[in-house]
Design a protein around this motif. Structure first.
Motif, PDB file in Angstrom:
ATOM      1  N   LEU A 128       0.625  -1.135   0.046  1.00 40.23           N
ATOM      2  CA  LEU A 128      -0.102   0.119   0.142  1.00 40.23           C
ATOM      3  C   LEU A 128       0.939   1.307  -0.106  1.00 40.23           C
ATOM      4  O   LEU A 128       1.774   1.371   0.853  1.00 40.23           O
ATOM      5  CB  LEU A 128      -0.961  -0.121   1.264  1.00 40.23           C
ATOM      6  CG  LEU A 128      -1.881   1.454   1.447  1.00 40.23           C
ATOM      7  CD1 LEU A 128      -2.814   1.350   0.165  1.00 40.23           C
ATOM      8  CD2 LEU A 128      -2.359   1.059   2.831  1.00 40.23           C
ATOM      9  N   ALA A 129       0.731   2.160  -0.960  1.00 41.60           N
ATOM     10  CA  ALA A 129       1.335   3.352  -0.967  1.00 41.60           C
ATOM     11  C   ALA A 129       0.598   4.499  -0.611  1.00 41.60           C
ATOM     12  O   ALA A 129      -0.579   4.661  -0.779  1.00 41.60           O
ATOM     13  CB  ALA A 129       1.935   3.626  -2.577  1.00 41.60           C
ATOM     14  N   ARG A 130       1.465   5.539  -0.003  1.00 39.38           N
ATOM     15  CA  ARG A 130       0.810   6.722   0.680  1.00 39.38           C
ATOM     16  C   ARG A 130       1.647   7.793  -0.230  1.00 39.38           C
ATOM     17  O   ARG A 130       2.586   7.532  -0.472  1.00 39.38           O
ATOM     18  CB  ARG A 130       0.900   6.865   2.198  1.00 39.38           C
ATOM     19  CG  ARG A 130       2.263   6.738   2.771  1.00 39.38           C
ATOM     20  CD  ARG A 130       2.472   7.075   4.117  1.00 39.38           C
ATOM     21  NE  ARG A 130       3.816   6.890   4.778  1.00 39.38           N
ATOM     22  CZ  ARG A 130       4.757   7.719   4.613  1.00 39.38           C
ATOM     23  NH1 ARG A 130       4.286   9.010   4.177  1.00 39.38           N
ATOM     24  NH2 ARG A 130       5.858   7.543   4.953  1.00 39.38           N
ATOM     25  N   GLY A 131       0.545   8.956  -0.167  1.00 39.62           N
ATOM     26  CA  GLY A 131       1.396  10.041  -0.699  1.00 39.62           C
ATOM     27  C   GLY A 131       2.739  10.566   0.001  1.00 39.62           C
ATOM     28  O   GLY A 131       2.442  10.734   0.955  1.00 39.62           O
ATOM     29  N   GLY A 145       5.237   8.951   0.368  1.00 41.44           N
ATOM     30  CA  GLY A 145       5.874   8.020   0.892  1.00 41.44           C
ATOM     31  C   GLY A 145       6.887   7.291  -0.086  1.00 41.44           C
ATOM     32  O   GLY A 145       7.068   7.618  -1.204  1.00 41.44           O
ATOM     33  N   ALA A 188       5.432   5.818  -3.442  1.00 38.62           N
ATOM     34  CA  ALA A 188       4.871   7.028  -4.242  1.00 38.62           C
ATOM     35  C   ALA A 188       6.165   7.682  -4.881  1.00 38.62           C
ATOM     36  O   ALA A 188       6.126   8.267  -5.896  1.00 38.62           O
ATOM     37  CB  ALA A 188       4.161   8.069  -3.537  1.00 38.62           C
ATOM     38  N   ASP A 201       0.824  14.121  -2.496  1.00 30.69           N
ATOM     39  CA  ASP A 201      -0.356  14.354  -1.359  1.00 30.69           C
ATOM     40  C   ASP A 201      -0.636  13.361  -0.380  1.00 30.69           C
ATOM     41  O   ASP A 201      -0.738  12.345  -0.664  1.00 30.69           O
ATOM     42  CB  ASP A 201      -1.836  14.585  -2.272  1.00 30.69           C
ATOM     43  CG  ASP A 201      -2.885  15.435  -1.554  1.00 30.69           C
ATOM     44  OD1 ASP A 201      -3.038  14.761  -0.476  1.00 30.69           O
ATOM     45  OD2 ASP A 201      -3.258  16.228  -1.939  1.00 30.69           O
ATOM     46  N   PRO A 202      -0.593  13.950   1.080  1.00 31.51           N
ATOM     47  CA  PRO A 202      -0.784  13.198   2.152  1.00 31.51           C
ATOM     48  C   PRO A 202      -1.961  12.095   2.186  1.00 31.51           C
ATOM     49  O   PRO A 202      -1.965  11.090   2.737  1.00 31.51           O
ATOM     50  CB  PRO A 202      -0.641  14.039   3.250  1.00 31.51           C
ATOM     51  CG  PRO A 202       0.007  15.314   2.732  1.00 31.51           C
ATOM     52  CD  PRO A 202      -0.151  15.419   1.248  1.00 31.51           C
ATOM     53  N   GLU A 203      -2.925  12.742   1.317  1.00 31.62           N
ATOM     54  CA  GLU A 203      -4.301  11.953   1.365  1.00 31.62           C
ATOM     55  C   GLU A 203      -4.342  10.753   0.312  1.00 31.62           C
ATOM     56  O   GLU A 203      -5.032   9.873   0.376  1.00 31.62           O
ATOM     57  CB  GLU A 203      -5.366  13.068   0.877  1.00 31.62           C
ATOM     58  CG  GLU A 203      -5.799  13.922   1.985  1.00 31.62           C
ATOM     59  CD  GLU A 203      -6.860  14.717   1.531  1.00 31.62           C
ATOM     60  OE1 GLU A 203      -7.544  14.493   0.638  1.00 31.62           O
ATOM     61  OE2 GLU A 203      -7.541  15.926   2.230  1.00 31.62           O
ATOM     62  N   PHE A 204      -3.355  10.818  -0.520  1.00 31.44           N
ATOM     63  CA  PHE A 204      -3.251   9.831  -1.608  1.00 31.44           C
ATOM     64  C   PHE A 204      -2.961   8.466  -1.190  1.00 31.44           C
ATOM     65  O   PHE A 204      -1.887   8.138  -0.316  1.00 31.44           O
ATOM     66  CB  PHE A 204      -2.042  10.284  -2.627  1.00 31.44           C
ATOM     67  CG  PHE A 204      -1.769   9.011  -3.703  1.00 31.44           C
ATOM     68  CD1 PHE A 204      -2.563   8.909  -4.655  1.00 31.44           C
ATOM     69  CD2 PHE A 204      -0.718   8.149  -3.424  1.00 31.44           C
ATOM     70  CE1 PHE A 204      -2.317   7.871  -5.811  1.00 31.44           C
ATOM     71  CE2 PHE A 204      -0.380   7.186  -4.315  1.00 31.44           C
ATOM     72  CZ  PHE A 204      -1.120   7.248  -5.616  1.00 31.44           C
ATOM     73  N   ARG A 205      -3.855   7.320  -1.425  1.00 34.74           N
ATOM     74  CA  ARG A 205      -3.593   6.031  -1.142  1.00 34.74           C
ATOM     75  C   ARG A 205      -3.711   5.357  -2.520  1.00 34.74           C
ATOM     76  O   ARG A 205      -4.883   5.249  -3.138  1.00 34.74           O
ATOM     77  CB  ARG A 205      -4.371   5.487   0.054  1.00 34.74           C
ATOM     78  CG  ARG A 205      -4.164   6.203   1.102  1.00 34.74           C
ATOM     79  CD  ARG A 205      -2.774   5.890   1.951  1.00 34.74           C
ATOM     80  NE  ARG A 205      -2.779   6.429   3.113  1.00 34.74           N
ATOM     81  CZ  ARG A 205      -2.420   7.443   3.609  1.00 34.74           C
ATOM     82  NH1 ARG A 205      -1.981   8.442   2.564  1.00 34.74           N
ATOM     83  NH2 ARG A 205      -2.234   7.880   4.913  1.00 34.74           N
ATOM     84  N   ARG A 235      -2.351   1.297  -4.703  1.00 30.81           N
ATOM     85  CA  ARG A 235      -1.619  -0.081  -4.796  1.00 30.81           C
ATOM     86  C   ARG A 235      -0.896   0.071  -6.229  1.00 30.81           C
ATOM     87  O   ARG A 235      -1.860  -0.072  -7.265  1.00 30.81           O
ATOM     88  CB  ARG A 235      -2.362  -1.256  -4.423  1.00 30.81           C
ATOM     89  CG  ARG A 235      -2.589  -1.310  -3.013  1.00 30.81           C
ATOM     90  CD  ARG A 235      -3.414  -2.700  -2.755  1.00 30.81           C
ATOM     91  NE  ARG A 235      -3.673  -2.856  -1.174  1.00 30.81           N
ATOM     92  CZ  ARG A 235      -4.863  -2.687  -0.814  1.00 30.81           C
ATOM     93  NH1 ARG A 235      -5.838  -2.447  -1.533  1.00 30.81           N
ATOM     94  NH2 ARG A 235      -4.852  -2.776   0.393  1.00 30.81           N
TER      95      ARG A 235
END
Length: 271
Positions: free
Chosen positions: A210-213, A215, A218, A251-255, A257
């Motif tokens: 799982l990728a986060r903005g 991170g 990303a 963007d920190p909200e981005f999630r 795969r």
């Protein structure tokens, strides 16, 4: 380098890393690969029963992190090959060579052969796969780690980002990649291929990170888009969509795969 077995060239070959290892961005990508994958690689390799001081082959060695890992864990010798050895230093137990695996597999026998993110991107993957098995020592292990597509945008910062995500992935993974001979189904076919080739003790581990903005996943994907910018834009993807795609990844909200990752290991029966 020892004698090579020639294989057929492919005019549509596209560098399996999709970026220039000699550039600063290429170095960042290699370091990202190590940070993202080395923990799982270490876990998989540490379970294998290898002989004392094994002879190993590391394909697509990158910055040498896995080759060093193998040498340190086993006390053996590792032949480490890559298209570009700019970031592949000679270290105790590691013998680096600039070599294109399409030109043949180094002659073994090897107690361990490891390739990460290589065969998915090579059109002659099945021919190379067969050669890898030929060069295993009796009782030797083949470990392959390859990616498939997850392609799931879970949280988009803006509603319009779903369209940007679709356009980018279509350009990257349904046009540029396949045109270069990439096969994103290979990773999940590897287990059956190993059984079909007569290997034993075959096992597979399938991961979907799982990728986060902002991170590491990303950042890796954003850098990859920069390295492959020219062929991506050549598909008709606009620079506006490219810029929005990269902004989305910060963007920190981005999630999301991006990929699945499958590690598959099999052992050549003892003579």
């Amino acid at each position: 380098m020892t004698t090579m077995k020639p294989i057929s060239p492919n005019d549509h070959y596209f560098d399996h890393y999709l970026f220039d290892n000699g550039s600063d961005l290429g170095a960042q990508q290699l370091n990202s690969l190590s940070a993202l994958f080395d923990g799982t690689t270490r876990s998989v390799l540490s379970t294998l029963p290898l002989p004392a001081s094994p002879n190993s082959l590391e394909i697509g060695a990158g910055n040498g992190s896995v080759a060093r890992m193998i040498a340190e864990q086993t006390g053996g010798q590792v032949v480490a090959i890559d298209l570009d050895t700019t970031h592949l230093p000679r270290t105790p137990g590691v013998e680096p060579h600039r070599h294109d695996i399409r030109e043949g597999v180094p002659a073994g026998p090897f107690d361990l052969i490891h390739a990460r993110l290589v065969l998915t991107h090579l059109p002659a993957r099945r021919e190379i796969f067969a050669q890898l098995i030929d060069e295993l020592a009796p009782g030797g292990w083949l470990v392959l780690a390859d990616v498939g597509l997850a392609d799931e945008l879970l949280v988009a910062p803006e509603e319009s980002d779903h369209d940007v995500w679709r356009k980018y992935n279509d350009a990257a993974y349904r046009q540029v990649g396949p045109a270069a001979g990439h096969d994103y189904l290979w990773a999940e076919q590897t287990e059956a291929a190993m059984f079909g080739a007569g290997l034993s003790e075959v096992s597979a581990e399938h991961l979907v990170p799982l990728a986060r903005g902002g991170g590491p996943w990303a950042v890796y994907q954003s850098n990859l888009s920069k390295q492959a910018e020219a062929p991506l834009l050549a598909t008709g993807l606009s620079m506006t969509d490219m810029d929005r795609y990269r902004a989305m990844l910060t963007d920190p909200e981005f999630r999301a795969r991006f990929f699945s990752l499958t590690y598959t290991a099999g052992r050549k029966p003892s003579a």
